[in-house]
Design a protein around this motif. Structure first.
Motif, mmCIF file in Angstrom:
data_model
loop_
_atom_site.group_PDB
_atom_site.id
_atom_site.type_symbol
_atom_site.label_atom_id
_atom_site.label_comp_id
_atom_site.label_asym_id
_atom_site.label_seq_id
_atom_site.Cartn_x
_atom_site.Cartn_y
_atom_site.Cartn_z
ATOM 1 N N PRO A 171 9.748 46.043 -2.783
ATOM 2 C CA PRO A 171 10.838 46.876 -2.263
ATOM 3 C C PRO A 171 11.453 47.799 -3.305
ATOM 4 N N ARG A 174 9.081 50.777 -3.800
ATOM 5 C CA ARG A 174 9.174 51.688 -2.654
ATOM 6 C C ARG A 174 10.498 52.449 -2.667
ATOM 7 N N SER A 175 11.547 51.782 -3.069
ATOM 8 C CA SER A 175 12.842 52.452 -3.164
ATOM 9 C C SER A 175 12.804 53.553 -4.224
ATOM 10 N N TRP A 208 14.741 50.163 1.867
ATOM 11 C CA TRP A 208 13.784 49.136 1.430
ATOM 12 C C TRP A 208 14.484 47.921 0.834
#
Length: 233
Positions: A171, A174-175, A208
């Protein structure tokens, strides 16, 4: 029967072999927690380091980055409003030049935030790698059974900590990608206001991390599974 009842009417005489009173158990005989090993302490330290890194991440996004993004959009809106009421016959270079300079400064601040987030992500990766290295070392010194099955404090083993916490990389990576994309969207001075507003909302929400970020998942797990988790706070 009368002789037995008589003993309830007056003081009894001591017998030749009085019954000893049961002494309360001493404090030293009560069970105590097992002594923490180096693996316990290192695991706690690494997890607390992860928490600190993610707190800095949020500060960069929600304070530095959000402030720069909002200021950038506000400056563009102010420029558009100023130009809309300025007669075409008057020179606009003075007004435009100042606003463009301020806007470019905000873009540079957003680029700096991205660079800092990239450094934070590398540090998060390094902590996860150190936790995995700790598992390898424990395998050599404690054995596979201890690493895989023995609870460190409550129910989670060392291996479960390492394999589960490593999931946090997805996450946050992706962030990071999302924030790079949002900066590229905001970088263009001709981007429509509605699109800019949506970009700012997405920046602040960090979708995310909404369910998989440290605060929403791992903080509660560590509070339940790590002894003296908040002792240093």
């Amino acid at each position: 029967m009368s002789h037995r009842l008589a003993s309830f009417k007056g003081p009894s005489t001591p017998t030749s072999s009085p019954v000893h009173q049961k002494q309360p158990a001493s404090a030293s005989s009560s069970p105590s927690k097992p002594t923490e090993s180096t693996y316990h302490r290192k695991t706690r330290t690494l997890l607390q380091e992860l928490r600190s890194l993610t707190e800095t991440w949020d500060d960069l996004v929600l304070m530095d980055g959000l402030k720069a993004a909002k200021s950038l959009v506000d400056t563009r809106t102010d420029l558009d409003n100023t130009l809309s009421i300025t007669p075409n016959r008057l020179p606009r270079s003075h007004v435009v030049g100042q606003k463009l300079e301020a806007m470019e400064k905000r873009v540079a601040e957003l680029d700096a935030v991205i660079m800092k987030l990239e450094r934070q992500f590398r540090k998060i990766c390094a902590v996860v790698e150190n936790l995995e290295a700790l598992v390898i070392d424990a395998h050599k010194n404690k054995g596979a059974s201890w690493v895989q099955k023995e609870p460190l404090w409550v129910t989670w083993s060392l291996e479960k900590f390492a394999t589960s916490v490593s999931e946090i990389l997805v996450p946050y990576h992706r962030s990071l990608d999302d924030h790079r994309s949002l900066v590229n969207t905001l970088r263009c001075h001709s981007v429509p206001f509605e699109e800019s507003r949506n970009a700012i909302a997405a920046w602040a929400q960090q979708p995310w991390l909404e369910d998989l970020g440290w605060d929403t998942k791992w903080e509660d797990i560590c509070a339940a599974e790590v002894d003296r988790w908040n002792a240093s706070r």
